[in-house]
Design an enzyme around this catalytic site. Sequence first.
Site, PDB file in Angstrom:
ATOM      1  N   ARG A 176       0.849  -1.183   0.000  1.00  0.00           N
ATOM      2  CA  ARG A 176       0.000   0.000   0.000  1.00  0.00           C
ATOM      3  C   ARG A 176       0.886   1.235   0.000  1.00  0.00           C
ATOM      4  O   ARG A 176       2.037   1.202   0.422  1.00  0.00           O
ATOM      5  CB  ARG A 176      -0.920  -0.012   1.215  1.00  0.00           C
ATOM      6  CG  ARG A 176      -0.233  -0.343   2.535  1.00  0.00           C
ATOM      7  CD  ARG A 176      -1.262  -0.653   3.603  1.00  0.00           C
ATOM      8  NE  ARG A 176      -1.845   0.564   4.126  1.00  0.00           N
ATOM      9  CZ  ARG A 176      -1.304   1.322   5.065  1.00  0.00           C
ATOM     10  NH1 ARG A 176      -0.130   1.026   5.581  1.00  0.00           N
ATOM     11  NH2 ARG A 176      -1.903   2.410   5.500  1.00  0.00           N
ATOM     12  N   ARG A 180      -3.241  10.475   2.421  1.00  0.00           N
ATOM     13  CA  ARG A 180      -4.203  11.036   3.383  1.00  0.00           C
ATOM     14  C   ARG A 180      -4.936  12.185   2.724  1.00  0.00           C
ATOM     15  O   ARG A 180      -4.288  13.104   2.224  1.00  0.00           O
ATOM     16  CB  ARG A 180      -3.468  11.561   4.603  1.00  0.00           C
ATOM     17  CG  ARG A 180      -2.839  10.462   5.422  1.00  0.00           C
ATOM     18  CD  ARG A 180      -2.265  11.083   6.676  1.00  0.00           C
ATOM     19  NE  ARG A 180      -1.389  10.127   7.323  1.00  0.00           N
ATOM     20  CZ  ARG A 180      -0.430  10.459   8.163  1.00  0.00           C
ATOM     21  NH1 ARG A 180      -0.217  11.714   8.486  1.00  0.00           N
ATOM     22  NH2 ARG A 180       0.316   9.531   8.706  1.00  0.00           N
ATOM     23  N   ARG A 254      19.543  -4.980   2.814  1.00  0.00           N
ATOM     24  CA  ARG A 254      20.025  -3.685   2.346  1.00  0.00           C
ATOM     25  C   ARG A 254      20.785  -3.038   3.490  1.00  0.00           C
ATOM     26  O   ARG A 254      20.463  -3.260   4.657  1.00  0.00           O
ATOM     27  CB  ARG A 254      18.849  -2.783   1.964  1.00  0.00           C
ATOM     28  CG  ARG A 254      18.401  -2.995   0.539  1.00  0.00           C
ATOM     29  CD  ARG A 254      17.474  -1.893   0.057  1.00  0.00           C
ATOM     30  NE  ARG A 254      16.342  -1.668   0.921  1.00  0.00           N
ATOM     31  CZ  ARG A 254      16.056  -0.522   1.514  1.00  0.00           C
ATOM     32  NH1 ARG A 254      16.842   0.531   1.354  1.00  0.00           N
ATOM     33  NH2 ARG A 254      14.983  -0.383   2.282  1.00  0.00           N
ATOM     34  N   ARG A 285      18.199  10.772   1.969  1.00  0.00           N
ATOM     35  CA  ARG A 285      17.696  11.775   2.910  1.00  0.00           C
ATOM     36  C   ARG A 285      18.835  12.437   3.666  1.00  0.00           C
ATOM     37  O   ARG A 285      19.958  11.918   3.690  1.00  0.00           O
ATOM     38  CB  ARG A 285      16.688  11.224   3.912  1.00  0.00           C
ATOM     39  CG  ARG A 285      16.727   9.749   4.149  1.00  0.00           C
ATOM     40  CD  ARG A 285      15.597   9.325   5.071  1.00  0.00           C
ATOM     41  NE  ARG A 285      15.933   8.038   5.654  1.00  0.00           N
ATOM     42  CZ  ARG A 285      15.234   7.424   6.572  1.00  0.00           C
ATOM     43  NH1 ARG A 285      14.145   7.984   7.048  1.00  0.00           N
ATOM     44  NH2 ARG A 285      15.592   6.264   7.048  1.00  0.00           N
ATOM     45  N   GLU A 308      22.240  10.144   3.979  1.00  0.00           N
ATOM     46  CA  GLU A 308      22.021   8.695   4.009  1.00  0.00           C
ATOM     47  C   GLU A 308      21.999   8.143   2.582  1.00  0.00           C
ATOM     48  O   GLU A 308      21.292   8.672   1.726  1.00  0.00           O
ATOM     49  CB  GLU A 308      20.681   8.432   4.716  1.00  0.00           C
ATOM     50  CG  GLU A 308      20.349   6.982   4.892  1.00  0.00           C
ATOM     51  CD  GLU A 308      19.045   6.803   5.690  1.00  0.00           C
ATOM     52  OE1 GLU A 308      18.911   7.369   6.787  1.00  0.00           O
ATOM     53  OE2 GLU A 308      18.162   6.106   5.176  1.00  0.00           O
ATOM     54  N   TYR A 356      12.123  -6.977   9.736  1.00  0.00           N
ATOM     55  CA  TYR A 356      12.278  -5.603  10.191  1.00  0.00           C
ATOM     56  C   TYR A 356      11.402  -5.401  11.423  1.00  0.00           C
ATOM     57  O   TYR A 356      10.211  -5.675  11.403  1.00  0.00           O
ATOM     58  CB  TYR A 356      11.893  -4.572   9.114  1.00  0.00           C
ATOM     59  CG  TYR A 356      12.053  -3.179   9.688  1.00  0.00           C
ATOM     60  CD1 TYR A 356      13.307  -2.598   9.754  1.00  0.00           C
ATOM     61  CD2 TYR A 356      10.976  -2.516  10.257  1.00  0.00           C
ATOM     62  CE1 TYR A 356      13.481  -1.359  10.360  1.00  0.00           C
ATOM     63  CE2 TYR A 356      11.140  -1.280  10.861  1.00  0.00           C
ATOM     64  CZ  TYR A 356      12.399  -0.714  10.905  1.00  0.00           C
ATOM     65  OH  TYR A 356      12.580   0.501  11.522  1.00  0.00           O
ATOM     66  N   ASP A 358      10.455  -2.511  14.426  1.00  0.00           N
ATOM     67  CA  ASP A 358      10.650  -1.235  15.100  1.00  0.00           C
ATOM     68  C   ASP A 358      11.032  -1.517  16.548  1.00  0.00           C
ATOM     69  O   ASP A 358      10.827  -2.623  17.043  1.00  0.00           O
ATOM     70  CB  ASP A 358       9.343  -0.422  15.053  1.00  0.00           C
ATOM     71  CG  ASP A 358       9.289   0.490  13.835  1.00  0.00           C
ATOM     72  OD1 ASP A 358      10.359   0.942  13.384  1.00  0.00           O
ATOM     73  OD2 ASP A 358       8.175   0.757  13.347  1.00  0.00           O
TER      74      ASP A 358
HETATM   75  P1  FDA Z   1      19.930  -4.716  17.090  1.00  0.00           P
HETATM   76  O1  FDA Z   1      20.498  -4.820  15.726  1.00  0.00           O
HETATM   77  O2  FDA Z   1      19.668  -3.369  17.633  1.00  0.00           O
HETATM   78  O3  FDA Z   1      20.933  -5.453  18.103  1.00  0.00           O
HETATM   79  C1  FDA Z   1      21.597  -6.648  17.777  1.00  0.00           C
HETATM   80  C2  FDA Z   1      22.956  -6.630  18.479  1.00  0.00           C
HETATM   81  O4  FDA Z   1      23.559  -7.912  18.367  1.00  0.00           O
HETATM   82  C3  FDA Z   1      23.915  -5.636  17.857  1.00  0.00           C
HETATM   83  O5  FDA Z   1      24.396  -4.752  18.841  1.00  0.00           O
HETATM   84  C4  FDA Z   1      25.040  -6.520  17.310  1.00  0.00           C
HETATM   85  O6  FDA Z   1      26.317  -5.906  17.383  1.00  0.00           O
HETATM   86  C5  FDA Z   1      24.947  -7.721  18.226  1.00  0.00           C
HETATM   87  N1  FDA Z   1      25.534  -8.937  17.645  1.00  0.00           N
HETATM   88  C6  FDA Z   1      25.294  -9.467  16.416  1.00  0.00           C
HETATM   89  N2  FDA Z   1      26.053 -10.575  16.225  1.00  0.00           N
HETATM   90  C7  FDA Z   1      26.766 -10.747  17.359  1.00  0.00           C
HETATM   91  C8  FDA Z   1      27.738 -11.721  17.780  1.00  0.00           C
HETATM   92  N3  FDA Z   1      28.119 -12.721  16.963  1.00  0.00           N
HETATM   93  N4  FDA Z   1      28.277 -11.602  19.002  1.00  0.00           N
HETATM   94  C9  FDA Z   1      27.923 -10.591  19.838  1.00  0.00           C
HETATM   95  N5  FDA Z   1      27.015  -9.632  19.484  1.00  0.00           N
HETATM   96  C10 FDA Z   1      26.445  -9.714  18.263  1.00  0.00           C
HETATM   97  N6  FDA Z   1      12.856   1.544  15.084  1.00  0.00           N
HETATM   98  C11 FDA Z   1      11.935   2.419  15.533  1.00  0.00           C
HETATM   99  O7  FDA Z   1      11.107   2.075  16.370  1.00  0.00           O
HETATM  100  N7  FDA Z   1      11.947   3.713  15.061  1.00  0.00           N
HETATM  101  C12 FDA Z   1      12.852   4.153  14.145  1.00  0.00           C
HETATM  102  O8  FDA Z   1      12.826   5.320  13.757  1.00  0.00           O
HETATM  103  C13 FDA Z   1      13.822   3.219  13.683  1.00  0.00           C
HETATM  104  N8  FDA Z   1      14.750   3.607  12.778  1.00  0.00           N
HETATM  105  C14 FDA Z   1      15.624   2.694  12.269  1.00  0.00           C
HETATM  106  C15 FDA Z   1      16.533   3.086  11.302  1.00  0.00           C
HETATM  107  C16 FDA Z   1      17.409   2.155  10.767  1.00  0.00           C
HETATM  108  C17 FDA Z   1      18.386   2.592   9.714  1.00  0.00           C
HETATM  109  C18 FDA Z   1      17.358   0.811  11.207  1.00  0.00           C
HETATM  110  C19 FDA Z   1      18.253  -0.222  10.591  1.00  0.00           C
HETATM  111  C20 FDA Z   1      16.482   0.415  12.175  1.00  0.00           C
HETATM  112  C21 FDA Z   1      15.600   1.364  12.725  1.00  0.00           C
HETATM  113  N9  FDA Z   1      14.710   1.005  13.716  1.00  0.00           N
HETATM  114  C22 FDA Z   1      13.799   1.911  14.174  1.00  0.00           C
HETATM  115  C23 FDA Z   1      14.675  -0.382  14.218  1.00  0.00           C
HETATM  116  C24 FDA Z   1      15.524  -0.601  15.472  1.00  0.00           C
HETATM  117  O9  FDA Z   1      16.874  -0.341  15.205  1.00  0.00           O
HETATM  118  C25 FDA Z   1      15.297  -2.052  15.885  1.00  0.00           C
HETATM  119  O10 FDA Z   1      14.007  -2.208  16.341  1.00  0.00           O
HETATM  120  C26 FDA Z   1      16.195  -2.516  16.948  1.00  0.00           C
HETATM  121  O11 FDA Z   1      17.501  -2.362  16.500  1.00  0.00           O
HETATM  122  C27 FDA Z   1      15.916  -3.966  17.230  1.00  0.00           C
HETATM  123  O12 FDA Z   1      16.719  -4.400  18.224  1.00  0.00           O
HETATM  124  P2  FDA Z   1      17.441  -5.803  18.147  1.00  0.00           P
HETATM  125  O13 FDA Z   1      17.932  -6.034  19.535  1.00  0.00           O
HETATM  126  O14 FDA Z   1      16.591  -6.825  17.530  1.00  0.00           O
HETATM  127  O15 FDA Z   1      18.647  -5.620  17.101  1.00  0.00           O
END
Ligand code: FDA
Length: 385
Positions: A176, A180, A254, A285, A308, A356, A358
């Site tokens: 979608r 608005r 990506r 952006r 970015e 993905y 949030d």
């Molecule tokens: P996250 O990626 O944060 O943490 C995983 C951790 O595991 C990392 O620190 C990594 O280093 C570690 N790790 C991986 N492999 C490992 C290993 N072998 N040994 C030890 N450590 C290891 N959400 C939102 O609500 N509003 C927003 O505006 C945004 N904006 C946004 C922008 C961009 C560019 C991205 C990519 C994402 C967002 N998000 C977001 C999403 C948000 O970043 C996401 O919800 C959280 O990162 C999720 O948390 P996790 O703990 O799942 O992963």
Amino acid sequence: MNVDLVVVGSGFFGLTVAERCATELGSRVLVLERRDHIGGNAYTENEPETGIEIHRYGAHLFHTSNEQVWEYANRFTRFTGYRHHVYTTFKGRVYPLPINLGTICEYFGRAFTPDEARALIAEQAAEIPAGREPRDLEEKAVSLIGRPLYEAFIRGYTAKQWQTDPRDLPAEIITRLPVRYTFDNRYFNDVHEGLPVDGYTAWLERMADHPNIEVRLDTDFFDMRDGLVGRVPVVYTGPLDRYFDFAEGELGWRTLDFETEVVPTGDFQGTPVMNYADEDVPYTRVHEFRHFHPERHYPDDRTVIMREFSRAADRGDEPYYPINTARDRERLLRYREMARREDGVLFGGRLGTYQYLDMHMAIASALSAVANRLRPHFEQGERLT
Ligand code: FDA
């Protein structure tokens, strides 16, 4: 090893699990983090020259309608009254996003009532006959919002995001494209929204601040895996395919490249996020972080901006958004089956589930993993997978 649980990764998923298990279940938790800081992608830091808080892995805006998550988050931080708005530049003019009545009036250069705008867009969208399956992303977008708005606001931006002509992208990438028919250009519709008053890192550090939690930075799980798996329960939030040594092939992601610059003006663009819809502008952006916190006192002669750029990730790049092709989905099913058989390891978070999420979704999913998997494991000896 004298711990009850090992959590791999200190993002929102990992820290929520660690905090809940330490506080509620009394578990001793060891958190392993590959990077030199906690917080995963939500980590923020102050740019040293200006003191402006920057989001190292891309802008993070907190919003949720989940009362349980909101209540939980408020145990560790207070939130500002920030409300997110986004604008886009196209051919030297600026328009509000998401596409709304203001965007339509501005783009077509006259006043429309909501009904008139609806009729106009329906007429333009009828270019793709109803009942015919759109062949590609371009046709799908035109069938939703008509060609003029697609060509202005979607085509160039999407081509840059995917580095692919939208006519070569599958229609299913978009389901979608919300339009608005009001002048409301608030970006999120959630009940709760705001930014942590003293920053994300302070919030994340408070979650980890518990006598039962030890966080080990600069520590890769794969350097210790043999001594852990099978001996102590593990919650793994790293990449799913990496855990299984890419046995079923790589899952596509990506990534983003960021270019941060301190510029000698107190205000670069007058808003936190400006999209660039023109295809010949290489970035998608520009973020200007000072605008996330108008309540703070920041220097009035300098500001920090971050451009970015988007591209497909290679192995070794930070994985940001799952690409989710049909091939990825087939591989994901096989990896999920392998994960299900991996006794004593719970896969979670955005990397561990190839999804993905949030922040509020990562927290919600971690809270439910504690309630439905970890608590039954620790209290009733249920199998953990
Ligand atoms: P996250 O990626 O944060 O943490 C995983 C951790 O595991 C990392 O620190 C990594 O280093 C570690 N790790 C991986 N492999 C490992 C290993 N072998 N040994 C030890 N450590 C290891 N959400 C939102 O609500 N509003 C927003 O505006 C945004 N904006 C946004 C922008 C961009 C560019 C991205 C990519 C994402 C967002 N998000 C977001 C999403 C948000 O970043 C996401 O919800 C959280 O990162 C999720 O948390 P996790 O703990 O799942 O992963």
